[in-house]
Structures are given as C-alpha cells and as structure tokens.
Design a protein around this motif. Structure first.
Motif, short mmCIF file in Angstrom:
data_model
loop_
_atom_site.label_atom_id
_atom_site.label_comp_id
_atom_site.label_asym_id
_atom_site.label_seq_id
_atom_site.Cartn_x
_atom_site.Cartn_y
_atom_site.Cartn_z
N ASN A 362 0.83 -1.20 0.00
CA ASN A 362 0.00 0.00 0.00
C ASN A 362 0.87 1.25 0.00
O ASN A 362 2.05 1.19 0.32
N ALA A 363 0.23 2.37 -0.33
CA ALA A 363 0.93 3.65 -0.25
C ALA A 363 -0.08 4.73 0.08
O ALA A 363 -1.26 4.62 -0.28
N ILE A 364 0.41 5.76 0.78
CA ILE A 364 -0.43 6.94 0.98
C ILE A 364 0.18 8.11 0.19
O ILE A 364 1.40 8.18 0.02
N ILE A 365 -0.69 8.96 -0.30
CA ILE A 365 -0.24 10.13 -1.06
C ILE A 365 -0.37 11.34 -0.15
O ILE A 365 -1.45 11.65 0.35
N ILE A 366 0.76 12.00 0.07
CA ILE A 366 0.81 13.16 0.95
C ILE A 366 0.38 14.40 0.19
O ILE A 366 0.74 14.59 -0.98
N ASN A 367 -0.39 15.24 0.87
CA ASN A 367 -0.92 16.46 0.26
C ASN A 367 0.15 17.56 0.24
O ASN A 367 0.10 18.50 1.02
N THR A 374 8.05 16.82 2.93
CA THR A 374 7.07 16.44 3.95
C THR A 374 7.04 14.92 4.17
O THR A 374 7.04 14.46 5.32
N ALA A 375 7.02 14.14 3.08
CA ALA A 375 6.96 12.68 3.22
C ALA A 375 8.20 12.17 3.98
O ALA A 375 8.09 11.29 4.85
N TRP A 376 9.34 12.71 3.66
CA TRP A 376 10.57 12.33 4.35
C TRP A 376 10.46 12.66 5.84
O TRP A 376 10.80 11.84 6.70
#
Ligand SMILES: *Cc1c(COP(=O)(O)O)cnc(C)c1O
Length: 427
Positions: A362-367, A374-376
């Motif tokens: 799975n993966a989430i997409i960061i806004n 931000t993801a890091w």
C-alpha cells in the motif's frame, strides 16, 4: 548508547558515508537485529518494519525454518556451479514449477538478473520460434516502470536519476503508458516485430500504482492475439504480498491451495525474486513453459551462483512458509483492514490525499508537491514513534510490512501512523 552492539549509530553512519559509494539515501536508523515484523536498532529500540526490504521479507525477519534451512545447507554444500549437478537443485526446480504451475524454471540470484534473463529468453524465442528477422525484435515496456539497475534495464526506464550519464543505452524497447490497453493494442497492431510485453502487475517503485480492473487480462488477451509473450515482473508483487500468491494469479494450474483473490491472467514468463527467499539470501527465478524455455541451450545463458544449493534449499523453505502460515490470506485480510482504517482517517485529513494498494502493498499520497520534504519528515517522525517506512517518489509513502503480522499488531501500527500524520495536519 549501544547496548546490543559496540558501534554507535553515528559511527555506523559515518563509516558508510566515508567508505561506501553514496548510491542510496537511507533513513537515519542503524539496525542490528530482526525478528518477525520487528527490527531493532543498535541502541535496542524496537520498530515495526513497514518496508520489508522492498517486499523481500514477506515471511518475517529471520524466520526460523528458513534460517535453519540455510544453516543446514551452508554446513553441507554451498556452491558447485552448474558445471556439476547438486542434490538440492532438482528437487527445488520440481517444487517451484509445481508451486507456480509452469513446466520449467531458470534460477538466478537478483531481480535484475531475472529480468535480464526474461528479456533474453523473449528475444531468442522471437527469432527462433516466432520468426522475427535477426536483430529486429522489440519489447514493449511501460512508462514509470522499475525493473532493476543493469545497463539494459535502465535503458527503458524513464527515471532521469537512474539514467543520467549511463548511456549509450540498449535498443529494442518501446515504451507505452501503463494501465492503457488501447496504447498496447495500437503498438502491437502496428509492429510485427514485437517479442514480448514486460509489465509490473502493480507498479511498486513508481508509487504503488494499481492498474484498473481487467487491464492485465486485456493486455494478456492482446498479447495472445498478436503472438507476443506476456512477461510479468512479480519481483515485488509476487509471493503473497498483494493478497494473492501472485498479483497476476488466476487461471494457473498451480497446486497452491493458499491462492486467493480474483482470477486474472497467467503470464507466459513469470519473474520472481525478493520474497522468493524470505529475504535471507539472493534468489530469483524465471518461469515459463517448455515451448518458450526450450530456446535456452547449454552455454546460452547462466550464472555461477544461479541454482546454488543454499539458494535452492532456502527458496523451498521460504515458499513452504507462505502456505503453512497462510500468508496470502493474511495479507488479503489485513490489507483490507489497513485501507479501511486509513480511509476512515483520510476522510477528515488535510495531510493525506488517499491510500491505495492491494493486500499488504500500500501507499499513501501526501498532500504536498512532489519535491517537498514532507513525506521524508513524516518518515522520520514515524521512526521516532517506532515504525519504519520510506517515501518512494517525493510525496508517496509505501507501507509494506511482513505478512506474518497479526491483526492486533496491524491496528497498533494504524494508530502509530495516524497519530504521526495528525501532527502534520495543516490547520
Ligand atoms: C526490486 C525489483 C527488481 C530488481 O530486483 P533486484 O534484486 O534489486 O535486482 C526488479 N523488478 C521489480 C518490480 C522490483 O521491485
């Protein structure tokens, strides 16, 4: 302070920085132990592993039956090369071909080698069976693919970092959009010299892109209609990860009772790696039926370590764990639960746009925009809260824990993830 080891995290990181080529950008955490769904750092802190070495450690870290198979074989016979037979290879080859429902296997070590092997088999098949004129064979690939790091494989990548200044590139590849059967049809119609279509059933590295329902079946039907080999790269998606034994799984004649999920397609050539060994040893494989694999003759392809006794014993043990512990079913159930819980959180979230995936890939997409950190930063915070994950591309975070996780553990992880994300909510 180091309690499990005599090196501090900073010392370990400094040594890698000074003496190792900088070909990765690891999250700053130094691991020294693993067991099941957990890893520990050199200070003794415990983490949930939500990367599983890019879906290699599906059976959990240091699975006792896989490790024991390796120890026993390592004490008995490690390497003969294929110049001689060994007593592990034949039984493994029978086991793995029955397990996945193919006539033959060609054993290799890494995923990239197995992809190279599949490309070579397809080209040879194209000349010797399909009758394509010499040096004219083309292989169709998808945009944003990831198939490994060799010179030929990066030749058909469109990741600039993977390609820049590594040319000249290998010819003979046509790139089309992923998840687009019309583009495949147009390409196959207009070109009689196509040997194969190489595709990931879910694009993992690109950010866990799940194609639309029916895409793989349509693509397979188009390949059949044009006498083109359908080559599935299941190095990351295979071996129970997506809640099926294979992400392409379906009408195969495999003897695997553990195989669940919607039937889709059976590839002409199947490429496996990563979890084929449970992450304890580099083992990869290319499977195909006789009509295709017959083009491989003595001397035409090989690898010194391919089919070695340790790899054979380890892979057999690793595949047995998948069945014995019903990991396909577990990945299916926990994956649904994971996405349900995350979707409930995302309804009111300003920091996460969506969650996507199948089973426990799975993966989430960061806004935030793709170049943002931000993801890091979220991954650093997840680490501080006891869970290790890594961004794939910019604003996408992949979540792929070992499949031996329990429901209680998964719910605890959902709590860690949502609690961490909440700290990043935009007000
Ligand atoms: C990881 C991966 C590879 C390459 O495997 P290596 O063992 O790293 O060479 C190839 N294809 C896919 C889909 C992968 O995820």
């Amino acid at each position: 302070m180091a309690v499990l080891n005599n090196i501090t995290p900073q010392e370990a990181i400094n040594l890698e920085d000074k003496y190792g080529a900088h070909n990765y950008h690891p999250l700053p955490v130094v691991l020294s132990k693993g067991e099941g769904v957990f890893v520990w750092d050199v200070d003794g802190n415990r983490y949930y592993d939500f990367l599983s070495a890019y879906s290699s450690v599906n059976q959990g870290h240091c699975h006792p039956s896989i490790v024991n198979a390796m120890i026993q074989q390592a004490q008995t016979l490690t390497l003969t090369s294929r110049a001689f037979h060994n007593d592990q290879l034949g039984p493994y080859e029978e086991f793995v071909t029955r397990y996945f429902g193919f006539d033959k296997v060609l054993p290799m070590n890494t995923g990239a080698e197995a992809v190279e092997t599949a490309l070579k088999i397809s080209r040879k098949w194209a000349y010797e069976v399909k009758g394509i004129p010499e040096n004219e064979a083309q292989i169709v690939v998808c945009e944003n693919n990831f198939h490994g790091r060799t010179t030929t494989i990066i030749s058909f990548s469109n990741d600039p970092v993977a390609r820049d200044n590594f040319g000249p590139f290998t010819e003979g590849f046509i790139k089309i959009p992923y998840d687009n059967a019309d583009a495949l049809e147009a390409t196959l119609k207009n070109n009689p010299n196509i040997a194969g279509f190489l595709v990931e059933p879910i694009q993992g590295e690109a950010g866990v892109y799940v194609p639309s329902e029916g895409y793989l079946a349509k693509a397979k039907a188009l390949c059949e209609a044009h006498n083109v080999l359908f080559i599935a790269d299941e190095v990351q998606t295979g071996i129970a990860r997506t809640g099926r034994l294979l992400a392409t799984c379906g009408n195969c004649s495999c003897e695997n009772k553990d195989c669940s999920g919607t039937p889709e397609v059976k590839p002409d050539i199947l490429i496996l790696g990563k979890a084929l060994s449970g992450g304890v040893y580099p083992v990869s494989a290319v499977l195909a039926n006789d009509a295709i694999m017959k083009v491989i003759t003595p001397g035409s392809h090989g690898s010194t370590f391919g089919g070695n006794p340790i790899g054979a014993a380890v892979a057999m043990a690793a595949l047995k764990v998948i069945n014995n512990e019903e990991l396909t079913e577990n990945a299916y159930q926990l994956g649904n639960l994971f996405r349900t819980r995350l979707n409930a959180y995302i309804e009111t979230s300003t920091i996460v746009i969506s969650v996507r995936g199948k089973g426990l890939l799975n993966a989430i997409i960061i806004n935030d925009h793709e170049e943002s950190d931000t993801a890091w930063n979220i991954c650093l915070k997840l680490r501080d809260n006891g869970l290790l994950a890594k961004p794939t591309h910019g604003n996408i975070i992949r979540f792929a824990p070992p499949l031996v996780m329990t429901e209680t553990q998964l719910l605890e992880c959902v709590d860690i993830i949502t609690k961490t994300l909440k700290a990043f909510e935009k007000s």
